[in-house]
Design a protein around this motif. Structure first.
Motif, short mmCIF file in Angstrom:
data_model
loop_
_atom_site.label_atom_id
_atom_site.label_comp_id
_atom_site.label_asym_id
_atom_site.label_seq_id
_atom_site.Cartn_x
_atom_site.Cartn_y
_atom_site.Cartn_z
N PHE A 55 0.83 -1.20 0.00
CA PHE A 55 0.00 0.00 0.00
C PHE A 55 0.87 1.25 0.00
N LEU A 56 1.91 1.27 0.82
CA LEU A 56 2.83 2.42 0.84
C LEU A 56 3.48 2.60 -0.52
N THR A 57 3.88 1.50 -1.14
CA THR A 57 4.49 1.57 -2.47
C THR A 57 3.50 2.14 -3.48
N SER A 58 2.25 1.71 -3.41
CA SER A 58 1.26 2.22 -4.36
C SER A 58 0.99 3.70 -4.11
N LEU A 59 1.01 4.14 -2.86
CA LEU A 59 0.84 5.57 -2.56
C LEU A 59 1.98 6.38 -3.17
N ARG A 60 3.19 5.85 -3.07
CA ARG A 60 4.34 6.53 -3.67
C ARG A 60 4.20 6.57 -5.19
N ASP A 61 3.83 5.43 -5.78
CA ASP A 61 3.69 5.35 -7.23
C ASP A 61 2.63 6.33 -7.75
N GLU A 62 1.59 6.56 -6.96
CA GLU A 62 0.49 7.43 -7.37
C GLU A 62 0.72 8.90 -6.98
N GLY A 63 1.85 9.17 -6.32
CA GLY A 63 2.17 10.55 -5.95
C GLY A 63 1.48 11.05 -4.69
N LEU A 64 0.80 10.18 -3.97
CA LEU A 64 0.16 10.58 -2.72
C LEU A 64 1.15 10.57 -1.57
N LEU A 65 2.27 9.93 -1.78
CA LEU A 65 3.37 9.87 -0.82
C LEU A 65 4.62 10.19 -1.62
N ARG A 66 5.28 11.27 -1.28
CA ARG A 66 6.43 11.69 -2.10
C ARG A 66 7.51 12.31 -1.22
N PHE A 67 8.74 12.22 -1.72
CA PHE A 67 9.88 12.78 -1.00
C PHE A 67 10.11 14.20 -1.48
N SER A 68 10.17 15.13 -0.53
CA SER A 68 10.41 16.53 -0.85
C SER A 68 11.90 16.82 -0.80
N LEU A 69 12.44 17.27 -1.91
CA LEU A 69 13.86 17.65 -1.93
C LEU A 69 14.10 18.91 -1.11
N VAL A 70 13.08 19.74 -1.00
CA VAL A 70 13.21 20.99 -0.24
C VAL A 70 13.32 20.70 1.26
N SER A 71 12.37 19.95 1.78
CA SER A 71 12.35 19.67 3.22
C SER A 71 13.17 18.43 3.60
N GLN A 72 13.58 17.66 2.58
CA GLN A 72 14.34 16.43 2.79
C GLN A 72 13.59 15.42 3.66
N GLN A 73 12.28 15.36 3.45
CA GLN A 73 11.48 14.37 4.16
C GLN A 73 10.28 13.97 3.31
N TRP A 74 9.64 12.87 3.71
CA TRP A 74 8.48 12.39 3.00
C TRP A 74 7.27 13.22 3.37
N GLU A 75 6.42 13.47 2.39
CA GLU A 75 5.18 14.20 2.60
C GLU A 75 4.03 13.38 2.02
#
Length: 118
Positions: A55-75
């Protein structure tokens, strides 16, 4: 047979604390920052560890879970994740992922699967 001992191991679904630890670990985040996401993930997956990971992988694939280069953390977008329809089990989730693959990739997987475990 032949002196081999077979043991059965029963694995229960994860509770909220365990799901949160898994989510925090996967995102390399402090557990106190992932509680809201973990609560939604638990509701969507019933705490099935494999389902949580997929589920986490699918959230990442769909852009609902993404890594921010600005904040250097997952959002994540908690409202979108809460309202997202999800498969009833891991098999349905994996099937849905396979269907989204490009046709040539699906063909390659079909051919490769015909070789079995040999």
């Amino acid at each position: 047979r032949g002196g081999t001992t077979i043991s059965r191991v029963s694995i229960r679904n994860l509770d909220l604390e365990s799901v949160n630890a898994l989510v925090a670990g996967a995102l390399r985040a402090l557990p106190r920052t992932t509680w809201s996401l973990a609560e939604v993930v638990l509701r969507k997956t019933d705490g099935n560890a494999l389902f949580v990971e997929q589920f986490l992988t699918s959230l990442r694939d769909e852009g609902l879970l993404r890594f921010s280069l600005v904040s250097q953390q997952w959002e994540w977008e908690i409202d979108s994740i809460q309202s997202r329809e999800i498969a009833n089990n891991v098999v349905e989730l994996m099937t849905a992922k396979l269907i989204r693959l490009a046709p040539e990739v699906q063909d390659a997987l079909r051919i490769a699967s015909s070789f079995g475990s040999q």
